[in-house]
Design a protein around this motif. Structure first.
Motif, PDB file in Angstrom:
ATOM      1  N   ASP A  76     -55.554  67.144 -73.499  1.00  0.00           N
ATOM      2  CA  ASP A  76     -54.520  68.217 -73.515  1.00  0.00           C
ATOM      3  C   ASP A  76     -54.746  69.063 -74.781  1.00  0.00           C
ATOM      4  O   ASP A  76     -54.647  68.806 -76.025  1.00  0.00           O
ATOM      5  CB  ASP A  76     -53.261  67.747 -73.562  1.00  0.00           C
ATOM      6  CG  ASP A  76     -52.745  66.452 -72.371  1.00  0.00           C
ATOM      7  OD1 ASP A  76     -53.882  66.039 -72.040  1.00  0.00           O
ATOM      8  OD2 ASP A  76     -52.081  66.373 -72.055  1.00  0.00           O
ATOM      9  N   ASP A  96     -53.581  70.602 -68.943  1.00  0.00           N
ATOM     10  CA  ASP A  96     -52.599  71.093 -70.162  1.00  0.00           C
ATOM     11  C   ASP A  96     -53.350  71.979 -70.812  1.00  0.00           C
ATOM     12  O   ASP A  96     -53.153  71.587 -72.128  1.00  0.00           O
ATOM     13  CB  ASP A  96     -51.855  69.561 -70.403  1.00  0.00           C
ATOM     14  CG  ASP A  96     -50.678  69.232 -69.663  1.00  0.00           C
ATOM     15  OD1 ASP A  96     -50.658  69.848 -68.454  1.00  0.00           O
ATOM     16  OD2 ASP A  96     -50.042  68.398 -70.097  1.00  0.00           O
ATOM     17  N   HIS A 135     -48.372  70.673 -66.568  1.00  0.00           N
ATOM     18  CA  HIS A 135     -48.091  72.031 -67.221  1.00  0.00           C
ATOM     19  C   HIS A 135     -48.532  73.321 -66.385  1.00  0.00           C
ATOM     20  O   HIS A 135     -47.990  74.417 -66.131  1.00  0.00           O
ATOM     21  CB  HIS A 135     -48.496  72.146 -68.684  1.00  0.00           C
ATOM     22  CG  HIS A 135     -47.448  71.588 -69.622  1.00  0.00           C
ATOM     23  ND1 HIS A 135     -46.375  72.089 -70.113  1.00  0.00           N
ATOM     24  CD2 HIS A 135     -47.343  70.219 -69.837  1.00  0.00           C
ATOM     25  CE1 HIS A 135     -45.733  71.120 -70.757  1.00  0.00           C
ATOM     26  NE2 HIS A 135     -46.262  70.173 -70.668  1.00  0.00           N
ATOM     27  N   HIS A 195     -55.339  64.186 -64.955  1.00  0.00           N
ATOM     28  CA  HIS A 195     -54.401  64.489 -65.781  1.00  0.00           C
ATOM     29  C   HIS A 195     -53.541  63.225 -66.047  1.00  0.00           C
ATOM     30  O   HIS A 195     -53.461  62.884 -67.289  1.00  0.00           O
ATOM     31  CB  HIS A 195     -53.674  65.752 -65.568  1.00  0.00           C
ATOM     32  CG  HIS A 195     -52.780  66.027 -66.765  1.00  0.00           C
ATOM     33  ND1 HIS A 195     -53.473  66.364 -67.974  1.00  0.00           N
ATOM     34  CD2 HIS A 195     -51.588  65.946 -66.904  1.00  0.00           C
ATOM     35  CE1 HIS A 195     -52.367  66.595 -68.826  1.00  0.00           C
ATOM     36  NE2 HIS A 195     -51.229  66.380 -68.291  1.00  0.00           N
ATOM     37  N   TRP A 217     -49.285  61.945 -74.646  1.00  0.00           N
ATOM     38  CA  TRP A 217     -48.881  62.064 -76.094  1.00  0.00           C
ATOM     39  C   TRP A 217     -49.194  60.688 -77.076  1.00  0.00           C
ATOM     40  O   TRP A 217     -48.339  60.365 -77.646  1.00  0.00           O
ATOM     41  CB  TRP A 217     -47.382  62.495 -76.123  1.00  0.00           C
ATOM     42  CG  TRP A 217     -46.941  63.823 -75.539  1.00  0.00           C
ATOM     43  CD1 TRP A 217     -46.711  63.882 -74.025  1.00  0.00           C
ATOM     44  CD2 TRP A 217     -47.005  64.965 -75.930  1.00  0.00           C
ATOM     45  NE1 TRP A 217     -46.302  64.937 -74.016  1.00  0.00           N
ATOM     46  CE2 TRP A 217     -46.624  65.929 -74.911  1.00  0.00           C
ATOM     47  CE3 TRP A 217     -47.488  65.547 -77.222  1.00  0.00           C
ATOM     48  CZ2 TRP A 217     -46.585  67.391 -75.118  1.00  0.00           C
ATOM     49  CZ3 TRP A 217     -47.399  66.998 -77.305  1.00  0.00           C
ATOM     50  CH2 TRP A 217     -47.158  67.797 -76.220  1.00  0.00           C
TER      51      TRP A 217
HETATM   52 MN   LIG Z   1     -49.824  67.539 -72.130  1.00  0.00          MN
END
Ligand SMILES: [Mn+2]
Length: 317
Positions: free
Chosen positions: A12, A48, A79, A149, A271
């Motif tokens: 990302d 992303d 996103h 993703h 994350w």
């Molecule tokens: Mn992301």
């Protein structure tokens, strides 16, 4: 590309173009006629590209330029999917869009709305529509690896393929089904772009660090929970959760993890935070190390190996 030696998968980016250029340079890519390229390798972007960061148009220029020049492949992130739904009107409605323009959703998309307007925004949305939700890549000697993703899940992908065939691509009708909670496509897209969840037993919930209540966890979909594991042990995210309910054995039995004989799979999305990236299992790695939250941008150099090698991560710090 007979001289193709391998692929560099990149997690990302979220508008952090300087970090992207630093990472590409570190990987041995250089800009030629406005496109980053490498004599023997190409890139796979894990989605992303947008939201949060300061240089979203530049990130799109680099990534899209590479894809269009055949120097990279890219998959869609949640996103990009959210952006498409945010900008697609509900049929027969004058003001409403498929993704509701709530304060929370506007906040999440704010950096993109500030940096991309009108023509350039429409042009980027058109590019997002062309992105597949997953891809399988062939290595130098025919070995395979996979990119998605959030989660590789065969059943969800079957549903998405069926809907893409039915609608003829990621168009408004496809997005309408994907945003309709009672349509099977909704859950399928959730799994592939946002990860696989496991509901807690009736009456149970836990609070996250922002005080929001949840009745499901985002799972470590690449493995089965160990016997006697609690929900908090089977969660895939950087922040620990407090949920010490035991996962019942009949729930464990129903979980089908990523197959151990499948090709290696690379994802972004979660994350993660760590001084040094490492694989999640011998077959699955997450390359999202929170560049948009004081982390770093992360890549993996894949050369056909069928087990992910912790010495092959490259990152920007
Ligand atoms: Mn992301």
């Amino acid at each position: 590309m007979s001289e193709q030696a391998g692929y560099d998968l990149i997690g990302d980016i979220h508008g952090y173009a300087d970090e992207l250029e630093r990472l590409l340079t570190k990987l041995g890519y250089s800009e030629s006629n406005g496109v980053y390229e490498h004599s023997e390798r190409s890139v796979v972007f894990l989605g992303d590209f947008i939201d949060r960061g300061p240089k979203i148009p530049r990130v799109l220029e680099i990534a899209r330029g590479m894809v269009e020049a055949g120097k990279a492949k890219a998959v869609m992130g949640n996103h990009e999917f959210n952006a498409l739904a945010f900008h697609t009107p509900i049929e027969d409605s004058e003001h409403q869009t498929l993704r509701q323009r709530s304060n929370k959703n506007i906040r999440q998309h704010a950096a993109t709305l500030q940096q991309l307007k009108d023509g350039p925004l429409a042009d980027s949305l058109n590019w997002f529509r062309t992105l597949p939700m997953w891809t399988q890549i062939e290595g130098p000697d025919g070995q395979l690896c996979r990119a998605v993703h959030a989660c590789w899940d065969a059943r969800s992908m079957e549903q998405i393929s069926k809907s893409l065939d039915q609608h003829g691509g990621t168009n408004s009708a496809f997005l309408a089904d994907a945003m309709n909670k009672s349509h099977a496509l909704y859950e399928a897209v959730e799994v592939v772009l946002k990860g696989k969840e496991l509901g807690l037993p009736d009456g149970h919930s836990f609070l996250d660090k922002d005080g929001h209540s949840h009745n499901a966890i985002r799972t470590r979909w690449f493995e089965k929970p160990t016997l006697g594991a609690k929900y908090q042990d089977y969660v895939l995210q950087a922040d620990p959760i407090d949920c010490d309910v035991m996962i019942a054995s009949e729930v464990c039995d129903r979980i089908e993890p990523y197959p151990s004989d499948a090709p290696p799979c690379f994802a972004g999305h979660y994350w993660l935070r760590a001084d040094q990236p490492e694989r999640l299992s011998s077959k699955v790695a997450c390359l999202d190390y929170s560049v948009a939250k004081d982390g770093y941008l992360c890549a993996y150099r894949w050369d056909g190996e069928q087990e992910i090698d912790n010495s092959k991560f490259v990152w920007t710090n």
